[in-house]
Each structure stands twice: as structure tokens, then as C-alpha cells.
Motif scaffolding. Structure first.
Motif, PDB file in Angstrom:
ATOM      1  N   ARG A  76       0.825  -1.214   0.000  1.00 39.92           N
ATOM      2  CA  ARG A  76       0.000   0.000   0.000  1.00 39.92           C
ATOM      3  C   ARG A  76       0.856   1.258   0.000  1.00 39.92           C
ATOM      4  O   ARG A  76       0.575   2.217  -0.724  1.00 39.92           O
ATOM      5  CB  ARG A  76      -0.927  -0.003   1.225  1.00 39.92           C
ATOM      6  N   VAL A  77       1.908   1.261   0.802  1.00 42.91           N
ATOM      7  CA  VAL A  77       2.788   2.428   0.873  1.00 42.91           C
ATOM      8  C   VAL A  77       3.455   2.694  -0.477  1.00 42.91           C
ATOM      9  O   VAL A  77       3.581   3.835  -0.916  1.00 42.91           O
ATOM     10  CB  VAL A  77       3.853   2.232   1.973  1.00 42.91           C
ATOM     11  N   LEU A  91       8.966  -0.329  -6.533  1.00 39.29           N
ATOM     12  CA  LEU A  91       9.495  -1.436  -5.750  1.00 39.29           C
ATOM     13  C   LEU A  91      10.816  -1.049  -5.091  1.00 39.29           C
ATOM     14  O   LEU A  91      11.064  -1.374  -3.927  1.00 39.29           O
ATOM     15  CB  LEU A  91       9.695  -2.654  -6.647  1.00 39.29           C
ATOM     16  N   MET A  92      11.648  -0.330  -5.820  1.00 36.79           N
ATOM     17  CA  MET A  92      12.938   0.067  -5.279  1.00 36.79           C
ATOM     18  C   MET A  92      12.824   1.136  -4.197  1.00 36.79           C
ATOM     19  O   MET A  92      13.757   1.340  -3.421  1.00 36.79           O
ATOM     20  CB  MET A  92      13.853   0.556  -6.408  1.00 36.79           C
ATOM     21  N   LEU A  93      11.673   1.817  -4.122  1.00 40.92           N
ATOM     22  CA  LEU A  93      11.459   2.776  -3.040  1.00 40.92           C
ATOM     23  C   LEU A  93      11.470   2.090  -1.686  1.00 40.92           C
ATOM     24  O   LEU A  93      11.743   2.713  -0.660  1.00 40.92           O
ATOM     25  CB  LEU A  93      10.132   3.511  -3.233  1.00 40.92           C
ATOM     26  N   SER A  94      11.154   0.795  -1.683  1.00 45.22           N
ATOM     27  CA  SER A  94      11.155   0.068  -0.418  1.00 45.22           C
ATOM     28  C   SER A  94      12.552   0.029   0.194  1.00 45.22           C
ATOM     29  O   SER A  94      12.697  -0.115   1.409  1.00 45.22           O
ATOM     30  CB  SER A  94      10.621  -1.347  -0.609  1.00 45.22           C
ATOM     31  N   LEU A  95      13.589   0.171  -0.637  1.00 42.73           N
ATOM     32  CA  LEU A  95      14.950   0.232  -0.104  1.00 42.73           C
ATOM     33  C   LEU A  95      15.129   1.480   0.749  1.00 42.73           C
ATOM     34  O   LEU A  95      15.843   1.461   1.756  1.00 42.73           O
ATOM     35  CB  LEU A  95      15.966   0.218  -1.250  1.00 42.73           C
ATOM     36  N   GLU A  96      14.480   2.581   0.329  1.00 40.45           N
ATOM     37  CA  GLU A  96      14.516   3.802   1.133  1.00 40.45           C
ATOM     38  C   GLU A  96      13.726   3.616   2.420  1.00 40.45           C
ATOM     39  O   GLU A  96      14.119   4.061   3.491  1.00 40.45           O
ATOM     40  CB  GLU A  96      13.937   4.982   0.342  1.00 40.45           C
ATOM     41  N   PHE A  97      12.582   2.952   2.293  1.00 42.23           N
ATOM     42  CA  PHE A  97      11.718   2.721   3.454  1.00 42.23           C
ATOM     43  C   PHE A  97      12.482   1.986   4.547  1.00 42.23           C
ATOM     44  O   PHE A  97      12.509   2.413   5.704  1.00 42.23           O
ATOM     45  CB  PHE A  97      10.495   1.908   3.007  1.00 42.23           C
ATOM     46  N   PHE A  98      13.126   0.887   4.176  1.00 42.09           N
ATOM     47  CA  PHE A  98      13.813   0.071   5.171  1.00 42.09           C
ATOM     48  C   PHE A  98      15.223   0.575   5.464  1.00 42.09           C
ATOM     49  O   PHE A  98      15.892   0.034   6.340  1.00 42.09           O
ATOM     50  CB  PHE A  98      13.828  -1.392   4.725  1.00 42.09           C
ATOM     51  N   GLY A  99      15.647   1.627   4.755  1.00 38.81           N
ATOM     52  CA  GLY A  99      16.958   2.197   5.016  1.00 38.81           C
ATOM     53  C   GLY A  99      16.895   3.561   5.676  1.00 38.81           C
ATOM     54  O   GLY A  99      17.935   4.192   5.892  1.00 38.81           O
ATOM     55  N   LYS A 112       3.153   7.677   5.985  1.00 39.59           N
ATOM     56  CA  LYS A 112       2.615   6.847   4.902  1.00 39.59           C
ATOM     57  C   LYS A 112       2.041   5.537   5.440  1.00 39.59           C
ATOM     58  O   LYS A 112       1.072   5.011   4.896  1.00 39.59           O
ATOM     59  CB  LYS A 112       3.714   6.566   3.872  1.00 39.59           C
ATOM     60  N   ILE A 113       2.633   5.021   6.506  1.00 39.80           N
ATOM     61  CA  ILE A 113       2.090   3.826   7.146  1.00 39.80           C
ATOM     62  C   ILE A 113       0.713   4.124   7.736  1.00 39.80           C
ATOM     63  O   ILE A 113      -0.226   3.334   7.606  1.00 39.80           O
ATOM     64  CB  ILE A 113       3.049   3.323   8.246  1.00 39.80           C
ATOM     65  N   PHE A 114       0.584   5.278   8.396  1.00 41.23           N
ATOM     66  CA  PHE A 114      -0.680   5.659   9.027  1.00 41.23           C
ATOM     67  C   PHE A 114      -1.752   6.055   8.014  1.00 41.23           C
ATOM     68  O   PHE A 114      -2.939   5.965   8.304  1.00 41.23           O
ATOM     69  CB  PHE A 114      -0.463   6.826   9.987  1.00 41.23           C
ATOM     70  N   ASP A 115      -1.334   6.508   6.833  1.00 36.97           N
ATOM     71  CA  ASP A 115      -2.278   6.957   5.802  1.00 36.97           C
ATOM     72  C   ASP A 115      -2.854   5.728   5.095  1.00 36.97           C
ATOM     73  O   ASP A 115      -2.517   5.423   3.954  1.00 36.97           O
ATOM     74  CB  ASP A 115      -1.551   7.877   4.809  1.00 36.97           C
ATOM     75  N   ILE A 116      -3.785   5.055   5.770  1.00 37.45           N
ATOM     76  CA  ILE A 116      -4.224   3.734   5.316  1.00 37.45           C
ATOM     77  C   ILE A 116      -5.059   3.775   4.038  1.00 37.45           C
ATOM     78  O   ILE A 116      -5.253   2.737   3.402  1.00 37.45           O
ATOM     79  CB  ILE A 116      -4.997   2.989   6.424  1.00 37.45           C
ATOM     80  N   ASP A 117      -5.554   4.943   3.642  1.00 33.34           N
ATOM     81  CA  ASP A 117      -6.308   5.024   2.378  1.00 33.34           C
ATOM     82  C   ASP A 117      -5.535   5.745   1.281  1.00 33.34           C
ATOM     83  O   ASP A 117      -6.082   6.042   0.219  1.00 33.34           O
ATOM     84  CB  ASP A 117      -7.672   5.684   2.594  1.00 33.34           C
ATOM     85  N   ASN A 118      -4.238   6.040   1.541  1.00 34.49           N
ATOM     86  CA  ASN A 118      -3.380   6.721   0.560  1.00 34.49           C
ATOM     87  C   ASN A 118      -3.984   8.032   0.062  1.00 34.49           C
ATOM     88  O   ASN A 118      -3.805   8.418  -1.085  1.00 34.49           O
ATOM     89  CB  ASN A 118      -3.101   5.812  -0.647  1.00 34.49           C
ATOM     90  N   SER A 119      -4.662   8.741   0.954  1.00 39.15           N
ATOM     91  CA  SER A 119      -5.306   9.993   0.562  1.00 39.15           C
ATOM     92  C   SER A 119      -4.356  11.188   0.651  1.00 39.15           C
ATOM     93  O   SER A 119      -4.663  12.265   0.136  1.00 39.15           O
ATOM     94  CB  SER A 119      -6.525  10.261   1.456  1.00 39.15           C
ATOM     95  N   GLY A 120      -3.221  11.005   1.315  1.00 39.43           N
ATOM     96  CA  GLY A 120      -2.285  12.110   1.493  1.00 39.43           C
ATOM     97  C   GLY A 120      -2.543  12.902   2.753  1.00 39.43           C
ATOM     98  O   GLY A 120      -1.843  13.877   3.038  1.00 39.43           O
TER      99      GLY A 120
END
Length: 222
Positions: A76-77, A91-99, A112-120
Motif C-alpha cells: 500500500r505504501v 518497488l525500489m522505493l522500499s529500499l529507502e523505506f527500510f533504510g 505513509k504507514i498511518f495513511d491507510i487510504d493513501n489519501s495524502g
């Protein structure tokens, strides 16, 4: 200073609907080797011609409840446009997420984790729903962070209500966390709890401790 991009072809980028600028953004990150990314891109183009769907993305995570909740959250993120698939760049953005290591980066990803409907934006009155979604991951690990879901929800709600807004966007959320140490510490601890869950799951999965799969399949996190 930019690296020399000799390993990726124009055709490979076109297949992934990427530009050279997109590629530069990926491979100029610290610790990223272009050759490894080229191999990953070749794998992606061959296996996921139209992008990775949610059910396919789940295969990259342990086939237990916590692993699947984590997979859904990360998908979702990354699927910021809610299109139902994620491309190679996403997909490669996940490297930033976990880094993420800097405070503001951690808070930005926590938003972004809390924004569960991706509304911004996040409705302050519904912050408990956001925390509950995260707790589906943390509960599977145990004591990832201190406090119950109710205590954390109440703390976040009280601190955000003091800001006098019914909704907050990412920029505002980061600003509030910078100014309010208690809020900022709580948010960062939640983000780090998610990362701890990730590390816990994959350490045991790669060691074969989850009998559903003895080893993770080939993918972005192996």
C-alpha cells in the motif's frame, strides 16, 4: 558526482516504463551497486511485465499472518496511486523505506504507514484505525514497542488534537513531530517497531524456521 551508466540498456528501461533519470535516482543511492540493480531489473521485466500485483507481492513475505499484514502494508505504501500494481521504480522505493535513518525520513515513512487510504492526509479522529492497522504487524512479534494499541492511539490523538486541526498532511505531520518531542518519539518508535518486525521475520524465514517456505523466493528482498 554521478556513476557511469554502462550496464543498463534503453530497452530494459522502456520495458519497465522508466527513464534514465529514474535509473539514476535508484543507483546513485549509497550502498547500491548498479550491476545488482541491472540483474534485478532483468528479473523484474521477465517475471512482471505489467507490474507486481498485491497477491504476487505477498509471495515475497512469510506465509503467516504477520508476514502477510506486513506485505499488504508495504504494498500500500509503495502503490501511491492505488493502481493495484507497483512498478520497478516503486518497488525500489522500499529500499529507502527500510533504510531510513534520519528523524524526518522516519516520520515521513511513518505518515505513509498511518495513511491507510493513501489519501495524502490523516483524519485526527481516525488515528486509532491507523494505529490498529500497524498493530496487526507488531502483535505478531510481541514487544516490538512499549505500550498497548489503546495507549498509543490515545497519546497520538491527544498530541495531534492540540495542534487544532481535523486533518494533517505529511508536511504538517513532520512539523508537529519535530516540535513535539513526545509525539515525535512515539511516531519514530512505531516506525522502528515495524522495521524490527521486518528484520525478525526475514531472519527466521531465511534460516528456514517458517515451515511454509524453507527459503524466501527470488525477489527484491533476498
Amino acid at each position: 558526482f554521478y556513476k557511469r551508466y554502462q550496464n543498463v540498456s534503453k530497452r530494459q528501461l522502456e520495458k519497465a516504463d522508466m527513464t534514465m533519470e529514474d535509473w539514476m535516482f535508484i543507483v546513485n543511492r549509497e550502498g547500491v551497486e548498479e550491476l545488482e540493480m541491472v540483474q534485478m531489473l532483468s528479473w523484474f521485466n521477465k517475471k512482471y511485465k505489467t507490474g507486481v500485483r498485491r497477491e504476487e507481492f505477498r509471495a515475497f513475505f512469510p506465509a503467516i499472518g504477520t508476514g502477510q499484514h506486513l506485505a499488504d502494508m508495504v504494498f500500500r505504501v509503495l502503490d501511491s496511486d492505488s493502481g493495484g500494481t507497483i512498478g520497478f521504480s516503486e518497488l525500489m522505493l522500499s529500499l529507502e523505506f527500510f533504510g531510513a535513518r534520519k528523524f524526518q525520513d522516519e516520520v515521513a515513512w511513518a505518515f505513509k504507514i498511518f495513511d491507510i487510504d493513501n489519501s495524502g492526509s490523516i483524519a485526527v479522529q481516525e488515528i486509532a484505525d491507523s494505529v490498529q492497522a500497524v498493530w496487526k504487524i507488531l502483535d505478531g512479534i510481541g514487544d516490538a514497542i512499549d505500550g498497548t494499541v489503546e495507549e498509543i492511539s490515545e497519546l497520538l490523538f491527544e498530541r495531534l488534537v492540540k495542534q487544532g486541526q481535523e486533518e494533517v498532511n505529511q508536511t504538517e505531520f513532520i512539523g508537529f513531530c519535530v516540535k513535539d518531542k513526545l509525539l515525535g518519539d512515539c511516531v519514530v518508535n512505531i516506525f522502528r517497531g515495524v522495521l524490527k518486525s521486518w528484520s525478525f521475520l526475514f531472519e527466521r524465514w531465511t534460516c528456514g524456521l517458517f515451515f511454509q517456505h524453507t527459503k524466501p523466493p527470488k525477489g527484491p528482498y533476498r
